[in-house]
Write a protein that holds these residues in place. Structure first.
Motif, mmCIF file in Angstrom:
data_model
loop_
_atom_site.group_PDB
_atom_site.id
_atom_site.type_symbol
_atom_site.label_atom_id
_atom_site.label_comp_id
_atom_site.label_asym_id
_atom_site.label_seq_id
_atom_site.Cartn_x
_atom_site.Cartn_y
_atom_site.Cartn_z
ATOM 1 N N ALA A 79 0.838 -1.191 0.000
ATOM 2 C CA ALA A 79 0.000 0.000 0.000
ATOM 3 C C ALA A 79 0.873 1.241 0.000
ATOM 4 O O ALA A 79 2.018 1.228 0.436
ATOM 5 C CB ALA A 79 -0.912 -0.003 1.228
ATOM 6 N N LEU A 80 0.297 2.335 -0.484
ATOM 7 C CA LEU A 80 1.033 3.595 -0.514
ATOM 8 C C LEU A 80 1.294 4.095 0.894
ATOM 9 O O LEU A 80 0.548 3.808 1.829
ATOM 10 C CB LEU A 80 0.230 4.649 -1.285
ATOM 11 C CG LEU A 80 0.080 4.410 -2.787
ATOM 12 C CD1 LEU A 80 -0.835 5.461 -3.377
ATOM 13 C CD2 LEU A 80 1.423 4.444 -3.465
ATOM 14 N N TYR A 142 2.755 13.309 -4.086
ATOM 15 C CA TYR A 142 1.862 14.318 -3.510
ATOM 16 C C TYR A 142 2.336 15.716 -3.907
ATOM 17 O O TYR A 142 3.352 16.202 -3.385
ATOM 18 C CB TYR A 142 1.840 14.174 -1.990
ATOM 19 C CG TYR A 142 1.567 12.751 -1.534
ATOM 20 C CD1 TYR A 142 0.314 12.180 -1.697
ATOM 21 C CD2 TYR A 142 2.577 11.983 -0.954
ATOM 22 C CE1 TYR A 142 0.057 10.880 -1.283
ATOM 23 C CE2 TYR A 142 2.335 10.681 -0.544
ATOM 24 C CZ TYR A 142 1.076 10.129 -0.716
ATOM 25 O OH TYR A 142 0.842 8.847 -0.323
ATOM 26 N N PRO A 143 1.639 16.379 -4.831
ATOM 27 C CA PRO A 143 2.073 17.710 -5.267
ATOM 28 C C PRO A 143 1.748 18.776 -4.222
ATOM 29 O O PRO A 143 0.722 18.712 -3.550
ATOM 30 C CB PRO A 143 1.260 17.932 -6.548
ATOM 31 C CG PRO A 143 0.009 17.137 -6.327
ATOM 32 C CD PRO A 143 0.425 15.922 -5.521
ATOM 33 N N ASN A 144 2.646 19.750 -4.080
ATOM 34 C CA ASN A 144 2.370 20.868 -3.173
ATOM 35 C C ASN A 144 1.664 21.984 -3.939
ATOM 36 O O ASN A 144 1.451 21.900 -5.153
ATOM 37 C CB ASN A 144 3.654 21.365 -2.510
ATOM 38 C CG ASN A 144 4.713 21.772 -3.532
ATOM 39 O OD1 ASN A 144 4.404 22.203 -4.641
ATOM 40 N ND2 ASN A 144 5.984 21.639 -3.165
ATOM 41 N N ARG A 224 11.266 0.401 -8.951
ATOM 42 C CA ARG A 224 10.573 1.400 -8.155
ATOM 43 C C ARG A 224 11.529 2.494 -7.698
ATOM 44 O O ARG A 224 12.721 2.271 -7.525
ATOM 45 C CB ARG A 224 9.909 0.735 -6.956
ATOM 46 C CG ARG A 224 8.911 -0.355 -7.321
ATOM 47 C CD ARG A 224 8.415 -1.059 -6.090
ATOM 48 N NE ARG A 224 7.612 -0.175 -5.268
ATOM 49 C CZ ARG A 224 7.358 -0.400 -3.989
ATOM 50 N NH1 ARG A 224 7.882 -1.444 -3.377
ATOM 51 N NH2 ARG A 224 6.608 0.435 -3.303
ATOM 52 N N PHE A 225 10.993 3.670 -7.485
ATOM 53 C CA PHE A 225 11.801 4.817 -7.096
ATOM 54 C C PHE A 225 12.541 4.560 -5.788
ATOM 55 O O PHE A 225 13.706 4.941 -5.632
ATOM 56 C CB PHE A 225 10.898 6.051 -6.975
ATOM 57 C CG PHE A 225 11.623 7.303 -6.601
ATOM 58 C CD1 PHE A 225 12.419 7.963 -7.518
ATOM 59 C CD2 PHE A 225 11.518 7.821 -5.316
ATOM 60 C CE1 PHE A 225 13.105 9.126 -7.160
ATOM 61 C CE2 PHE A 225 12.192 8.980 -4.957
ATOM 62 C CZ PHE A 225 12.986 9.628 -5.888
ATOM 63 N N VAL A 226 11.884 3.886 -4.863
ATOM 64 C CA VAL A 226 12.507 3.612 -3.564
ATOM 65 C C VAL A 226 13.657 2.617 -3.688
ATOM 66 O O VAL A 226 14.497 2.512 -2.784
ATOM 67 C CB VAL A 226 11.460 3.091 -2.554
ATOM 68 C CG1 VAL A 226 10.448 4.165 -2.237
ATOM 69 C CG2 VAL A 226 10.777 1.832 -3.080
ATOM 70 N N ASN A 233 5.847 5.338 -6.404
ATOM 71 C CA ASN A 233 5.542 6.466 -5.528
ATOM 72 C C ASN A 233 6.803 7.233 -5.134
ATOM 73 O O ASN A 233 7.742 6.667 -4.585
ATOM 74 C CB ASN A 233 4.827 5.953 -4.278
ATOM 75 C CG ASN A 233 4.306 7.079 -3.409
ATOM 76 O OD1 ASN A 233 4.293 8.229 -3.808
ATOM 77 N ND2 ASN A 233 3.877 6.734 -2.209
ATOM 78 N N ARG A 234 6.807 8.546 -5.398
ATOM 79 C CA ARG A 234 7.905 9.424 -5.000
ATOM 80 C C ARG A 234 7.527 10.277 -3.796
ATOM 81 O O ARG A 234 8.348 11.096 -3.346
ATOM 82 C CB ARG A 234 8.285 10.361 -6.163
ATOM 83 C CG ARG A 234 8.899 9.647 -7.352
ATOM 84 C CD ARG A 234 9.086 10.593 -8.531
ATOM 85 N NE ARG A 234 9.687 9.892 -9.652
ATOM 86 C CZ ARG A 234 10.932 10.089 -10.093
ATOM 87 N NH1 ARG A 234 11.701 10.990 -9.505
ATOM 88 N NH2 ARG A 234 11.398 9.398 -11.110
ATOM 89 N N GLU A 235 6.290 10.160 -3.356
ATOM 90 C CA GLU A 235 5.780 10.992 -2.264
ATOM 91 C C GLU A 235 6.028 12.475 -2.566
ATOM 92 O O GLU A 235 5.704 12.948 -3.649
ATOM 93 C CB GLU A 235 6.408 10.548 -0.946
ATOM 94 C CG GLU A 235 6.149 9.089 -0.602
ATOM 95 C CD GLU A 235 6.688 8.701 0.745
ATOM 96 O OE1 GLU A 235 6.740 9.566 1.648
ATOM 97 O OE2 GLU A 235 7.079 7.533 0.897
#
Length: 246
Positions: A79-80, A142-144, A224-226, A233-235
């Motif tokens: 999960a994210l 998650y964009p700011n 994956r990015f991680v 997911n890059r958060e």
């Protein structure tokens, strides 16, 4: 000496002259088109695929389907990372001949038809499941507020009467979304940032963002990015990628 009788001039109707001229112009255009076609066929871009290449592409597509099903089964374990934000920005970073039609269909459901296109989505269960299945071909996070504003003001375009219209004025926004109380670009930004009650209508109005290809930010790695790759997911680090592609 008898006077010479003047011979009547040959008369050609104007319609025939115009027809001749049109035929000559058409023949010239056709010759140019054929020349360009031959040139394209002789260029380096035209490659005849070998049977082995078709077999390899078929195997890659079948493998992609198997891996997509496996990723879907591992949804609960992968999960994210939880975040206070329900907003995600998704960028397509790959997917060509090695992608199964089912994977392509899922990408199309996100409106990601082209590589380096991006969309805002709400992080609900359905979207998260799709993202896990197409994870090798997308990156998200998650964009700011700054990233949202930059995307809207620099790359924003809406669909009005099935035509892509750049968001160059508040009148365009009011025409499409005024019935929901969204009458300016700032209202548009706030509705997306807060995932407001009319988020679906706003994102349906917005066309997918056509982003620039970053020079060094993406290396085409499906990991994956991680894990040191590009996908997944890059958060919060999605904002750095957005700034490079906007």
């Amino acid at each position: 000496m008898a006077e010479e009788v003047p011979q009547p001039l040959n008369y050609i109707p104007e319609v025939i002259l115009k027809k001749r001229k049109n035929n000559e112009e058409w023949a010239i255009r056709r010759k140019v088109q054929l020349g360009q076609k031959v040139k394209r066929l002789k260029s380096d871009n035209f490659v005849i695929k070998k049977p082995e290449q078709f077999i390899r592409e078929y195997r890659d597509k079948e493998m992609d389907l198997v891996q997509m099903k496996q990723r879907g089964k591992k949804r609960s374990r992968r999960a994210l990372v939880t975040s206070d934000s329900n907003l995600l920005y998704v960028i397509r970073i790959g997917g060509k001949s090695d992608m199964h039609p089912r994977t392509r269909k899922l990408l199309y459901s996100l409106r990601l038809r082209k590589i380096f296109s991006g969309v805002f989505v709400k992080a609900d269960a359905r979207i998260l499941e799709i993202l896990l299945k197409v994870e090798p071909y997308v990156t998200y996070g998650y964009p700011n507020l700054k990233s949202i504003k930059d995307l809207i003001y620099k790359k924003g375009a809406g669909k009005i009467d099935n035509e892509r219209v750049p968001l160059t004025s508040n009148e365009v926004v009011e025409q499409a979304l005024g019935q929901y109380g969204i009458i300016c670009l700032e209202d548009l930004v706030n509705e997306i940032a807060n995932v407001g009650p009319h988020f679906k209508e706003v994102t349906s109005f917005l066309c997918p963002f056509a982003l620039n290809k970053p020079e060094k930010a993406l290396q085409g790695k499906k990991k994956r990015f991680v894990d040191g790759g590009d996908s997944g997911n890059r958060e919060g680090q999605i904002n750095e990628l957005i700034s490079k592609m906007n």
